[in-house]
Every structure is written in C-alpha cells, then in structure tokens.
Design a protein around this motif. Structure first.
Motif, PDB file in Angstrom:
ATOM      1  N   ASP A  83       4.593  -0.336  -8.390  1.00 11.84           N
ATOM      2  CA  ASP A  83       4.297   0.428  -7.173  1.00 11.84           C
ATOM      3  C   ASP A  83       4.072   1.913  -7.434  1.00 11.84           C
ATOM      4  N   ASN A  84       4.446   2.385  -8.615  1.00 16.73           N
ATOM      5  CA  ASN A  84       4.203   3.776  -9.013  1.00 16.73           C
ATOM      6  C   ASN A  84       4.765   4.757  -7.987  1.00 16.73           C
ATOM      7  N   ASP A  85       6.079   4.667  -7.760  1.00 17.53           N
ATOM      8  CA  ASP A  85       6.734   5.532  -6.779  1.00 17.53           C
ATOM      9  C   ASP A  85       7.574   6.583  -7.487  1.00 17.53           C
ATOM     10  N   LEU A  86       7.716   7.732  -6.825  1.00 25.37           N
ATOM     11  CA  LEU A  86       8.411   8.868  -7.420  1.00 25.37           C
ATOM     12  C   LEU A  86       9.769   9.130  -6.800  1.00 25.37           C
ATOM     13  N   LEU A  87      10.067   8.473  -5.672  1.00 26.31           N
ATOM     14  CA  LEU A  87      11.282   8.769  -4.916  1.00 26.31           C
ATOM     15  C   LEU A  87      12.001   7.475  -4.566  1.00 26.31           C
ATOM     16  N   ARG A  88      13.300   7.459  -4.808  1.00 24.44           N
ATOM     17  CA  ARG A  88      14.114   6.297  -4.454  1.00 24.44           C
ATOM     18  C   ARG A  88      15.525   6.779  -4.105  1.00 24.44           C
ATOM     19  N   ARG A  89      15.997   6.391  -2.938  1.00 19.70           N
ATOM     20  CA  ARG A  89      17.339   6.774  -2.473  1.00 19.70           C
ATOM     21  C   ARG A  89      17.502   8.292  -2.448  1.00 19.70           C
ATOM     22  N   THR A 230       9.215   6.980  -0.510  1.00 17.92           N
ATOM     23  CA  THR A 230       7.928   7.430   0.003  1.00 17.92           C
ATOM     24  C   THR A 230       7.494   6.607   1.203  1.00 17.92           C
ATOM     25  N   ALA A 231       7.322   7.263   2.330  1.00 16.61           N
ATOM     26  CA  ALA A 231       6.877   6.580   3.541  1.00 16.61           C
ATOM     27  C   ALA A 231       5.379   6.302   3.481  1.00 16.61           C
ATOM     28  N   GLY A 232       4.958   5.227   4.153  1.00 14.50           N
ATOM     29  CA  GLY A 232       3.542   4.909   4.270  1.00 14.50           C
ATOM     30  C   GLY A 232       2.887   4.396   3.016  1.00 14.50           C
ATOM     31  N   LYS A 233       3.687   4.071   1.991  1.00 16.04           N
ATOM     32  CA  LYS A 233       3.072   3.706   0.715  1.00 16.04           C
ATOM     33  C   LYS A 233       2.389   2.341   0.778  1.00 16.04           C
ATOM     34  N   ASP A 234       2.911   1.412   1.594  1.00 18.55           N
ATOM     35  CA  ASP A 234       2.266   0.100   1.698  1.00 18.55           C
ATOM     36  C   ASP A 234       0.895   0.215   2.350  1.00 18.55           C
ATOM     37  N   GLN A 235       0.818   1.029   3.392  1.00 22.39           N
ATOM     38  CA  GLN A 235      -0.480   1.240   4.048  1.00 22.39           C
ATOM     39  C   GLN A 235      -1.460   1.925   3.101  1.00 22.39           C
ATOM     40  N   ASP A 236      -0.970   2.933   2.383  1.00 25.99           N
ATOM     41  CA  ASP A 236      -1.845   3.652   1.451  1.00 25.99           C
ATOM     42  C   ASP A 236      -2.352   2.735   0.337  1.00 25.99           C
ATOM     43  N   ALA A 237      -1.491   1.778  -0.073  1.00 23.21           N
ATOM     44  CA  ALA A 237      -1.879   0.856  -1.145  1.00 23.21           C
ATOM     45  C   ALA A 237      -2.650  -0.351  -0.631  1.00 23.21           C
ATOM     46  N   ASN A 238      -2.912  -0.401   0.676  1.00 26.85           N
ATOM     47  CA  ASN A 238      -3.651  -1.500   1.294  1.00 26.85           C
ATOM     48  C   ASN A 238      -2.947  -2.841   1.069  1.00 26.85           C
ATOM     49  N   LYS A 239      -1.593  -2.816   1.210  1.00 26.51           N
ATOM     50  CA  LYS A 239      -0.816  -4.041   1.078  1.00 26.51           C
ATOM     51  C   LYS A 239      -0.653  -4.713   2.441  1.00 26.51           C
ATOM     52  N   PRO A 240      -0.669  -6.039   2.479  1.00 25.78           N
ATOM     53  CA  PRO A 240      -0.428  -6.722   3.752  1.00 25.78           C
ATOM     54  C   PRO A 240       1.034  -6.581   4.161  1.00 25.78           C
TER      55      PRO A 240
END
Length: 288
Positions: A83-89, A230-240
């Motif tokens: 998912d290539n995310d930079l922020l968790r908890r 990171t908010a909105g990451k699923d929408q940005d990644a075009n995930k269902p």
C-alpha cells in the motif's frame, strides 16, 4: 476497556523481546507497542470471560498472539510493494523509520513469535489440546484462506470493478477472519466451546465485516490526524470499497445491519457476554 488495554500493553511489552539481534527487537516493539485500539485482543478476553474463563493464561497468550499477527500484517501492508503508506497509528510506518529490509524482517519475526507465544511448555494452565486449537484457529485466519488471501485479492482488484459478493468475500478474508478467530480463540480459552462456539462464530463473522465497512466509511469521512493513518488512500488508489460500491449512506445502513446481526447471534447468551456486545457497539460507533 482501558484497564484491559493497559494489561494487553503490559503483556505485549513482556513477550516482545528487546534483545533480538541487529536492532530487530527495537523495530518489532516499535511496530506493536504504544498504539492501536487492541480490538482483537479485547475480543479474545471478552469471549474467554463469556465462555467460562477456564484458561486465563490461554486467553492472555491468544490476545498477544492475535495482536502480533495483526501488527505484522500492518507492517507488510504499509510497505512500498503493497500500500506504500507513510503513517500508521499516528507515527511513521516501520519501513520509513527502520528501512524496508528491517520492516520485512520485523513482520516475519512477529508472525513467528505469535505461534511461539501460543506454544509454551504444556501445563495445566495451557494443555496441549488447547495450544493446538489456538494455533489452528490463528493459522487458518492468517493464511491463504484468510488475511493473506484477502490481501492478495485486494491488490489484484485495484482499478477493477467487483460485485458485492466478491467485495464481501475479499473483506471477510482480509479483515473478518482474524476478528472472528479472535472471538473463537477466546471461546476456546474460556472452556465451553461446544455450547457457545456456534453463537460466537456467527457473532465474529458479522462483526468482522462490520469492522471493514466502518473502516471504509472512516477512510472518506475522517482526517488523517484522527485516523492515525493516511485518509482517503483507498479512493486515491482506486480500490473497491463498500462506500464506492454502495454509497456512504447505504454503507452506514449496512454496517448497522451487520451490528444487529452480531447482537442477534448472542441473543441466547446471558449477561456474561455483555462485554462482547459492548465491543460490537464500539466497532459500529468508532471514529478511528
């Protein structure tokens, strides 16, 4: 809940080693301590109490093990190849803090440690049959039939339409199976599995999907500062997601329906299951 969360944190701090070589212990502890809602271990402990509380050491070890599996999955999910995310908890992800290779190894080590925690020397507090049952539940929920399989479907579905049945199957595996296993591991540690397991299994299945529906809702309604990721990451990644498929209001209604199904599964259980009911309410109404 706050008391149980503190106790879970203490157990994790005791069982996740500092002395692992070459800084591995530091990255493991960074990944799993000082953050997280601890929903899965809380479900273990609540289910164990509801099922009779016969093996408290089993419940403690199951709570630690399931949180280790959850934490390892987040470390790997956040990596650039996933998912290539930079922020968790609310803090930098493990690969950002320690590098990709160390993050991969930290996840590997936490996965192995989960099963080590479940298999101490046999004793009256944790007999061999219970150890085997806990290992089986956790392994099946974590592997190809559960979490890992769901993640594989998720990655393969980017930019592709899924119908509701396929989306439900993906999230049942990716999120739901580990939540359901948490309830069943608690029931096994409680000791009255033959009586309560069908009810707890139905409860866990409904709650597992509800958790993911709420997650999808929060991803589009909350800020990163609230979510701690990171908010909105699923929408940005075009995930269902359930929101992209059903719409926001219908997704909220579906979460409420699943919450009602979870509570109905416990309808024949007495007040000893009230903590499970309370946790179901927390899942539905959580803000992060």
């Amino acid at each position: 809940m706050a008391n149980e969360q503190r106790r879970i944190e203490t157990l994790l701090g005791t069982m996740v080693p500092r002395e692992a070589p070459a800084g591995l212990g530091e990255s493991m502890r960074y990944a799993v301590l000082d953050g997280g809602k601890r929903i899965r271990p809380l479900l273990v402990m609540a289910a164990a109490e509801a099922a009779g509380g016969r093996h408290p050491e089993g419940a403690d070890r199951a709570a630690v093990a399931v949180e280790l599996i959850h934490a390892y999955s987040l470390v790997h999910d956040d990596m650039p190849c996933m998912d290539n995310d930079l922020l968790r908890r609310g803090k930098p992800t493990v690969h950002v803090k320690f590098g990709e290779a160390q993050a991969m190894l930290a996840g590997d080590a936490m996965q192995a440690l989960a099963f080590e925690v479940l298999t101490p020397e046999p004793s009256a507090q944790l007999p061999c049959a219970l150890q085997a049952r806990l290992v089986a539940l956790l392994a099946r929920a974590s592997g190809h039939a559960g979490m890992a399989g769901g993640q594989a479907i998720d990655l393969a579905s980017v930019g592709r339409p899924l119908d509701e049945a396929a989306l439900r199957d993906m999230h049942r595996r990716k999120t739901g199976e580990l939540l359901c296993a948490s309830v069943l591991m608690g029931a096994a540690s409680g000791g009255e599995t033959a009586v309560v397991e069908p009810h707890f299994h139905a409860f866990g299945q409904a709650l597992g999907v509800a958790f993911q529906v709420v997650d999808d809702i929060l991803d589009v309604t909350q800020a990163s500062e609230v979510l701690g990721k990171t908010a909105g990451k699923d929408q940005d990644a075009n995930k269902p997601t359930y929101v992209s498929m059903l719409g926001l209001e219908a997704a909220r209604q579906y979460a409420a329906q699943l919450h009602a199904q979870a509570l109905q599964a416990l309808a024949t259980c007495g007040p000893e299951a009230d903590k499970l009911r309370w946790l179901a309410d927390k899942v539905l109404h959580r803000q992060h």
